[in-house]
Scaffold this motif. Structure first.
Motif, PDB file in Angstrom:
ATOM      1  N   SER A   1       0.838  -1.210   0.000  1.00  0.00           N
ATOM      2  CA  SER A   1       0.000   0.000   0.000  1.00  0.00           C
ATOM      3  C   SER A   1       0.870   1.256   0.000  1.00  0.00           C
ATOM      4  CB  SER A   1      -0.902   0.005   1.239  1.00  0.00           C
ATOM      5  OG  SER A   1      -1.534   1.255   1.351  1.00  0.00           O
ATOM      6  N   SER A   2       0.559   2.176  -0.926  1.00  0.00           N
ATOM      7  CA  SER A   2       1.324   3.424  -1.040  1.00  0.00           C
ATOM      8  C   SER A   2       0.683   4.557  -0.249  1.00  0.00           C
ATOM      9  CB  SER A   2       1.368   3.851  -2.509  1.00  0.00           C
ATOM     10  OG  SER A   2       0.036   4.101  -2.958  1.00  0.00           O
ATOM     11  N   GLY A   3      -0.564   4.364   0.154  1.00  0.00           N
ATOM     12  CA  GLY A   3      -1.302   5.432   0.843  1.00  0.00           C
ATOM     13  C   GLY A   3      -2.047   6.355  -0.115  1.00  0.00           C
TER      14      GLY A   3
ATOM     15  N   MET B   1      -4.615   6.062  -2.105  1.00  0.00           N
ATOM     16  CA  MET B   1      -6.083   6.078  -2.038  1.00  0.00           C
ATOM     17  C   MET B   1      -6.564   6.842  -0.797  1.00  0.00           C
ATOM     18  SD  MET B   1      -8.686   5.060  -3.754  1.00  0.00           S
ATOM     19  CE  MET B   1      -9.704   6.444  -3.311  1.00  0.00           C
TER      20      MET B   1
ATOM     21  N   LYS C   1     -11.847   3.381   6.255  1.00  0.00           N
ATOM     22  CA  LYS C   1     -10.618   2.611   6.513  1.00  0.00           C
ATOM     23  C   LYS C   1     -10.001   2.113   5.209  1.00  0.00           C
ATOM     24  CE  LYS C   1      -8.889   1.040   9.980  1.00  0.00           C
ATOM     25  NZ  LYS C   1      -8.102   0.000   9.460  1.00  0.00           N
TER      26      LYS C   1
ATOM     27  N   ALA D   1      -6.775   1.924   4.838  1.00  0.00           N
ATOM     28  CA  ALA D   1      -5.451   1.350   5.151  1.00  0.00           C
ATOM     29  C   ALA D   1      -5.428  -0.152   4.890  1.00  0.00           C
ATOM     30  CB  ALA D   1      -5.117   1.604   6.617  1.00  0.00           C
TER      31      ALA D   1
ATOM     32  N   PRO E   1      -5.362  -7.356  15.899  1.00  0.00           N
ATOM     33  CA  PRO E   1      -6.790  -7.061  16.090  1.00  0.00           C
ATOM     34  C   PRO E   1      -7.392  -6.542  14.785  1.00  0.00           C
ATOM     35  CG  PRO E   1      -5.401  -5.372  17.109  1.00  0.00           C
ATOM     36  CD  PRO E   1      -4.491  -6.460  16.652  1.00  0.00           C
TER      37      PRO E   1
ATOM     38  N   LEU F   1     -11.326  -2.508  12.050  1.00  0.00           N
ATOM     39  CA  LEU F   1     -12.610  -2.164  11.439  1.00  0.00           C
ATOM     40  C   LEU F   1     -13.753  -2.909  12.140  1.00  0.00           C
ATOM     41  CD1 LEU F   1     -13.853  -0.495   9.200  1.00  0.00           C
ATOM     42  CD2 LEU F   1     -13.395  -2.346   7.607  1.00  0.00           C
TER      43      LEU F   1
ATOM     44  N   PHE G   1     -12.652  -0.904   3.097  1.00  0.00           N
ATOM     45  CA  PHE G   1     -12.167  -1.312   1.781  1.00  0.00           C
ATOM     46  C   PHE G   1     -11.942  -2.815   1.851  1.00  0.00           C
ATOM     47  CE2 PHE G   1     -10.774   2.118  -1.172  1.00  0.00           C
ATOM     48  CZ  PHE G   1     -11.286   3.201  -0.472  1.00  0.00           C
TER      49      PHE G   1
ATOM     50  N   LYS H   1     -17.335  -9.330   4.321  1.00  0.00           N
ATOM     51  CA  LYS H   1     -16.627  -8.402   5.234  1.00  0.00           C
ATOM     52  C   LYS H   1     -17.576  -7.301   5.700  1.00  0.00           C
ATOM     53  CE  LYS H   1     -11.990  -9.306   3.550  1.00  0.00           C
ATOM     54  NZ  LYS H   1     -10.923  -8.987   2.617  1.00  0.00           N
TER      55      LYS H   1
ATOM     56  N   LYS I   1     -18.262  -7.057   9.661  1.00  0.00           N
ATOM     57  CA  LYS I   1     -17.674  -5.893  10.347  1.00  0.00           C
ATOM     58  C   LYS I   1     -18.703  -4.781  10.592  1.00  0.00           C
ATOM     59  CE  LYS I   1     -13.187  -7.007   8.286  1.00  0.00           C
ATOM     60  NZ  LYS I   1     -11.791  -6.617   8.214  1.00  0.00           N
TER      61      LYS I   1
ATOM     62  N   ASN J   1     -11.883  -3.769  -4.032  1.00  0.00           N
ATOM     63  CA  ASN J   1     -10.807  -3.613  -5.032  1.00  0.00           C
ATOM     64  C   ASN J   1     -10.417  -4.969  -5.559  1.00  0.00           C
ATOM     65  OD1 ASN J   1      -9.661  -0.944  -5.100  1.00  0.00           O
ATOM     66  ND2 ASN J   1      -9.065  -1.240  -2.974  1.00  0.00           N
TER      67      ASN J   1
ATOM     68  N   ASP K   1      -0.583   0.762  -4.957  1.00  0.00           N
ATOM     69  CA  ASP K   1       0.447   1.614  -5.556  1.00  0.00           C
ATOM     70  C   ASP K   1       0.133   2.076  -6.981  1.00  0.00           C
ATOM     71  OD1 ASP K   1       2.699   3.084  -5.330  1.00  0.00           O
ATOM     72  OD2 ASP K   1       4.067   1.495  -5.963  1.00  0.00           O
TER      73      ASP K   1
ATOM     74  N   LYS L   1      -7.528   7.886  -8.544  1.00  0.00           N
ATOM     75  CA  LYS L   1      -7.925   7.770  -7.131  1.00  0.00           C
ATOM     76  C   LYS L   1      -8.554   9.075  -6.628  1.00  0.00           C
ATOM     77  CE  LYS L   1      -5.061   3.858  -5.947  1.00  0.00           C
ATOM     78  NZ  LYS L   1      -3.809   3.295  -5.448  1.00  0.00           N
TER      79      LYS L   1
HETATM   80  O1  PMT Z   1      -2.579   2.604  -0.622  1.00  0.00           O
HETATM   81  P1  PMT Z   1      -2.737   2.413  -2.131  1.00  0.00           P
HETATM   82  O2  PMT Z   1      -1.453   2.010  -2.803  1.00  0.00           O
HETATM   83  O3  PMT Z   1      -3.394   3.592  -2.796  1.00  0.00           O
HETATM   84  O4  PMT Z   1      -3.720   1.185  -2.378  1.00  0.00           O
HETATM   85  C1  PMT Z   1      -5.039   1.255  -1.965  1.00  0.00           C
HETATM   86  C2  PMT Z   1      -5.504  -0.028  -1.270  1.00  0.00           C
HETATM   87  C3  PMT Z   1      -5.512  -1.158  -2.279  1.00  0.00           C
HETATM   88  C4  PMT Z   1      -4.576  -0.367  -0.107  1.00  0.00           C
HETATM   89  C5  PMT Z   1      -6.915   0.257  -0.667  1.00  0.00           C
HETATM   90  O5  PMT Z   1      -7.693   0.765  -1.641  1.00  0.00           O
HETATM   91  C6  PMT Z   1      -7.518  -0.974  -0.051  1.00  0.00           C
HETATM   92  O6  PMT Z   1      -8.088  -1.833  -0.687  1.00  0.00           O
HETATM   93  N1  PMT Z   1      -7.418  -1.036   1.302  1.00  0.00           N
HETATM   94  C7  PMT Z   1      -7.792  -2.184   2.086  1.00  0.00           C
HETATM   95  C8  PMT Z   1      -6.754  -3.223   2.003  1.00  0.00           C
HETATM   96  C9  PMT Z   1      -7.006  -4.351   2.964  1.00  0.00           C
HETATM   97  O7  PMT Z   1      -6.308  -4.487   3.903  1.00  0.00           O
HETATM   98  O8  PMT Z   1      -8.068  -5.045   2.701  1.00  0.00           O
HETATM   99  P2  PMT Z   1      -8.631  -6.273   3.639  1.00  0.00           P
HETATM  100  O9  PMT Z   1      -9.628  -6.900   2.766  1.00  0.00           O
HETATM  101  O10 PMT Z   1      -7.510  -7.070   4.147  1.00  0.00           O
HETATM  102  O11 PMT Z   1      -9.298  -5.516   4.856  1.00  0.00           O
HETATM  103  C10 PMT Z   1     -10.687  -5.164   4.857  1.00  0.00           C
HETATM  104  C11 PMT Z   1     -10.895  -3.929   5.679  1.00  0.00           C
HETATM  105  O12 PMT Z   1     -10.593  -4.192   7.054  1.00  0.00           O
HETATM  106  C12 PMT Z   1     -10.029  -2.734   5.297  1.00  0.00           C
HETATM  107  O13 PMT Z   1     -10.798  -1.565   5.379  1.00  0.00           O
HETATM  108  C13 PMT Z   1      -8.923  -2.732   6.348  1.00  0.00           C
HETATM  109  O14 PMT Z   1      -8.467  -1.406   6.623  1.00  0.00           O
HETATM  110  C14 PMT Z   1      -9.634  -3.320   7.561  1.00  0.00           C
HETATM  111  N2  PMT Z   1      -8.739  -4.087   8.453  1.00  0.00           N
HETATM  112  C15 PMT Z   1      -8.112  -5.214   8.018  1.00  0.00           C
HETATM  113  C16 PMT Z   1      -7.335  -5.941   8.887  1.00  0.00           C
HETATM  114  C17 PMT Z   1      -7.214  -5.518  10.217  1.00  0.00           C
HETATM  115  N3  PMT Z   1      -6.463  -6.188  11.074  1.00  0.00           N
HETATM  116  N4  PMT Z   1      -7.821  -4.394  10.622  1.00  0.00           N
HETATM  117  C18 PMT Z   1      -8.600  -3.687   9.784  1.00  0.00           C
HETATM  118  O15 PMT Z   1      -9.159  -2.648  10.161  1.00  0.00           O
END
Ligand code: PMT
Length: 398
Positions: A209-211, A213, A270, A272, A302, A305, A322, A336, A340, A348, A358, A381
């Motif tokens: 992740s580049s941040g 978004m 969220k 991240a 933990p 989200l 996300f 999800k 959540k 995505n 990125d 983005k």
């Molecule tokens: O940062 P960029 O390079 O621009 O890229 C953008 C992105 C691809 C990172 C972004 O758009 C994205 O998809 N972010 C979510 C990535 C992710 O971790 O997805 P996940 O499916 O694993 O998590 C689902 C959600 O739960 C996310 O909102 C995540 O922030 C949250 N999460 C996940 C794990 C955790 N332990 N805690 C959380 O809060």
């Protein structure tokens, strides 16, 4: 948003005039129609041809040039959405404060009905001088937006405030000034970037992740008037101007920062990419290479989200997640959203090369609590950030 806006840049006679060329380039690239007016001193620093080439428009610096539109000193400032004076010398600010109209640019400013953004650049003592400060107070009091100059080494070999803010910062503020404030009064919390989970003092587990978004969402929400808190993992991006920035490294640090906002935020997004696991122990010393293989025991982080979702009450608060998926995009994201307790999830497909981690662009599905799925086309983005905020505003009104 600067796209399709009419912007006039007034360049006055200081060494920082060369930076105005980059400002013109950025604004034109962003889709604005840009015209440049210069003072007669400014043309001694940078040739008007530079600005003509970059803006694609004729530059005016002589009020009585026979090629100048007959009443351009009146019409330019009235047709524009925004005037930017960059750099603004102490002399020019003094003229603005006292209503002097002795050339094209000063006359245009006086006759303008547009918003005016003034970007001072001068020697530190000139900037600190009570006369300059009083003039800045005067023009600010009349509605001009005056940027704080940057600090550092100046062209006159002194250190302190007086540097022209970077062209990217000026362009960002210009965009903010030209954007409708439909998020005014809202507190929006955004998480962005990866987390880093330390293995030993020199190694960590992270992701791509580049941040970009999350930062785009934070910038868009700020431009639209929200009070924004950006909680960011380690990225190479500069925190956007005008936001409350909280730097974190690990998922645990991000969790603490995010939970502290629950109950105060109107919207949490969220974006991240939080590490799902972390090393069970962080070695105090650098782990030495040994014969054979090496096993790292990972424990679960933990789910931030999910914790925020569990705290959610029915009080208008909107929680957006996300989902980064490489298969069964809609089904996995929907699961999800339910697990959540989210209002909306942005799915995505991160197996695509042109989108997701990125990348400059994103191709997403938006999934809502009622099961509705919206397929959005691939887009920058920045544009997606605005589209998400538009949808969040609709959810808030329901
Ligand atoms: O940062 P960029 O390079 O621009 O890229 C953008 C992105 C691809 C990172 C972004 O758009 C994205 O998809 N972010 C979510 C990535 C992710 O971790 O997805 P996940 O499916 O694993 O998590 C689902 C959600 O739960 C996310 O909102 C995540 O922030 C949250 N999460 C996940 C794990 C955790 N332990 N805690 C959380 O809060």
């Amino acid at each position: 948003m600067i796209k399709d806006k009419k912007i006039v840049i007034g360049v006055t006679g200081g060494i920082a005039a060369y930076k105005a060329a980059e400002l013109v380039r950025i604004l034109v690239k962003g889709g604005a129609s840009v015209r440049v007016a210069m003072t007669s001193n400014a043309v001694k620093f940078v040739a008007p041809l530079t600005f003509e080439t970059l803006s694609g428009n004729r530059v005016v610096w002589d009020m009585f040039d026979p090629f100048t539109e007959p009443i351009g000193h009146i019409t330019w400032g009235q047709e524009a959405d925004l005037l930017i004076i960059a750099p603004a010398t102490s002399n020019f600010i003094a003229k603005m404060a006292h209503g002097t109209a002795d050339d094209f640019l000063t006359s245009m400013v006086l006759a303008s009905t547009a918003k005016i953004l003034v970007c001072p650049a001068m020697n530190t003592q000139m900037y600190k001088n009570a006369a300059t400060q009083e003039n800045i107070r005067l023009i600010s009091g009349r509605g001009c937006f005056v940027m704080k100059p940057g600090e550092g080494e100046l062209a006159c070999h002194t250190e302190g405030p007086g540097r022209l803010p970077e062209p990217e910062e000026i362009a960002e503020l210009a965009g903010n000034l030209l954007t409708e404030k439909d998020l005014d009064g809202l507190k929006v919390v955004v998480t962005a970037g990866p987390t880093q989970e330390p293995v030993d003092p020199v190694r960590y587990i992270t992701n791509r992740s580049s941040g970009k978004m999350g930062y785009a969402i934070a910038r868009a929400a700020t431009a639209r008037g929200a009070a924004v808190k950006l909680i960011s993992g380690p990225v190479a991006l500069k925190p956007p101007a005008g936001i409350d920035f909280h730097q974190v490294k690990t998922a645990e640090e991000m969790r603490k920062a995010a939970l502290a906002e629950a109950g105060q935020a109107d919207v949490i997004i969220k974006a991240a990419a939080v590490s799902d696991y972390r090393p069970g122990e962080t070695a105090l010393q650098k782990i030495k290479k040994d014969e054979g293989s090496f096993t790292l025991n990972m424990i679960k982080n933990p789910d931030i989200l999910a914790e925020l979702g569990a705290l959610k009450k029915n009080d208008g608060f909107i929680l957006v997640g996300f989902a980064a998926e490489t298969e069964s995009l809609t089904a996995n994201a929907e699961e999800k959203l339910r697990k959540k307790n989210l209002d909306m999830i942005v799915a995505n497909d991160v197996s695509r090369e042109d989108s997701g981690f990125d990348a400059e662009n994103n191709k997403v599905q938006i999934i809502y609590r009622d099961g509705k799925v919206e397929d959005l086309p691939l887009m920058p983005k920045e544009s997606l950030a605005d589209q998400l905020l538009d949808r969040i505003m609709v959810l808030r009104k329901k």
